[in-house]
Design an enzyme around this catalytic site. Structure first.
Site, short mmCIF file in Angstrom:
data_model
loop_
_atom_site.label_atom_id
_atom_site.label_comp_id
_atom_site.label_asym_id
_atom_site.label_seq_id
_atom_site.Cartn_x
_atom_site.Cartn_y
_atom_site.Cartn_z
N LEU A 139 -8.75 -24.12 18.67
CA LEU A 139 -8.70 -23.12 17.59
C LEU A 139 -9.76 -23.41 16.54
O LEU A 139 -10.00 -24.55 16.17
CB LEU A 139 -7.31 -23.17 16.95
CG LEU A 139 -7.05 -22.20 15.81
CD1 LEU A 139 -6.98 -20.77 16.33
CD2 LEU A 139 -5.76 -22.58 15.10
N HIS A 140 -10.39 -22.36 16.04
CA HIS A 140 -11.33 -22.48 14.92
C HIS A 140 -11.45 -21.12 14.24
O HIS A 140 -11.37 -20.09 14.89
CB HIS A 140 -12.70 -22.99 15.39
CG HIS A 140 -13.31 -22.21 16.50
ND1 HIS A 140 -12.88 -22.29 17.82
CD2 HIS A 140 -14.32 -21.31 16.49
CE1 HIS A 140 -13.60 -21.49 18.56
NE2 HIS A 140 -14.49 -20.87 17.79
N GLN A 141 -11.60 -21.18 12.93
CA GLN A 141 -11.72 -19.96 12.14
C GLN A 141 -13.13 -19.86 11.57
O GLN A 141 -13.64 -20.82 10.99
CB GLN A 141 -10.71 -19.96 10.99
CG GLN A 141 -10.87 -18.76 10.07
CD GLN A 141 -9.79 -18.72 9.05
OE1 GLN A 141 -8.70 -18.24 9.32
NE2 GLN A 141 -10.07 -19.24 7.87
#
Length: 179
Positions: A139-141
């Site tokens: 996950l990464h934003q």
């Protein structure tokens, strides 16, 4: 202009457009630095925290997540908020990670505003391969600073982005104003 070729010389049907070739983008398109599988030892987002901030392009570190420059940025200052935990979906993170990612996002926006004065931001997550995640296993934003007029003909027509600053210099600039 070096790198620009008349379309009629190199395609089947001339269309009147010139082509600006960007072979350096093939590293991204070809999957350079993309993990071969979803294991933690192959995951760049799991490896980055073990590097120095300079080598990993890390701008800031929290207890549960960190802020890093995107190696293949959409715009100068394109940051990512990444949990240390190797999870693929937002629904898998704890409330504590969610809160820290939110706080780091706000701090990233403040740092970008101080250092680069953007007119706005794109903030978001692409989850899963079908959702467009380049590295779906972790996950990464994205926090992408935007300026009025930054979508000129280069990215829209030429599929090319002119980047006015080196990543290492941008990392220093943002780390210096990080609070």
């Amino acid at each position: 202009m070096d790198g620009v070729q008349e379309s009629g010389r190199y395609v089947g049907e001339p269309d009147g457009l010139n082509r600006l070739w960007t072979p350096h983008r093939m590293a991204y398109v070809g999957g350079e630095n993309k993990p071969k599988d979803s294991s933690q030892d192959q995951c760049p987002f799991c490896v980055i925290p073990s590097k120095s901030d300079e080598d990993g392009l890390v701008v800031a570190r929290g207890d549960l997540a960190y802020v890093v420059l995107n190696l293949y940025p959409y715009n100068s200052g394109h940051l990512m908020i990444v949990p240390f935990e190797h999870v693929s979906m937002y629904s898998e993170i704890s409330n504590a990670v969610m809160v820290e990612m939110g706080e780091l996002t706000q701090r990233a926006m403040h740092a970008l505003q101080r250092a680069m004065s953007p007119s706005g931001f794109n903030i978001g997550m692409n989850q899963g391969e079908a959702g467009g995640a380049g590295i779906a296993a972790h996950l990464h934003q994205h926090v992408v600073p935007r300026w009025i007029g930054d979508s000129n003909f280069f990215p829209i027509i030429g599929q090319t982005k002119a980047m006015p600053a080196l990543l290492a210099n941008t990392r220093v600039q943002l780390a210096d104003v990080w609070e």
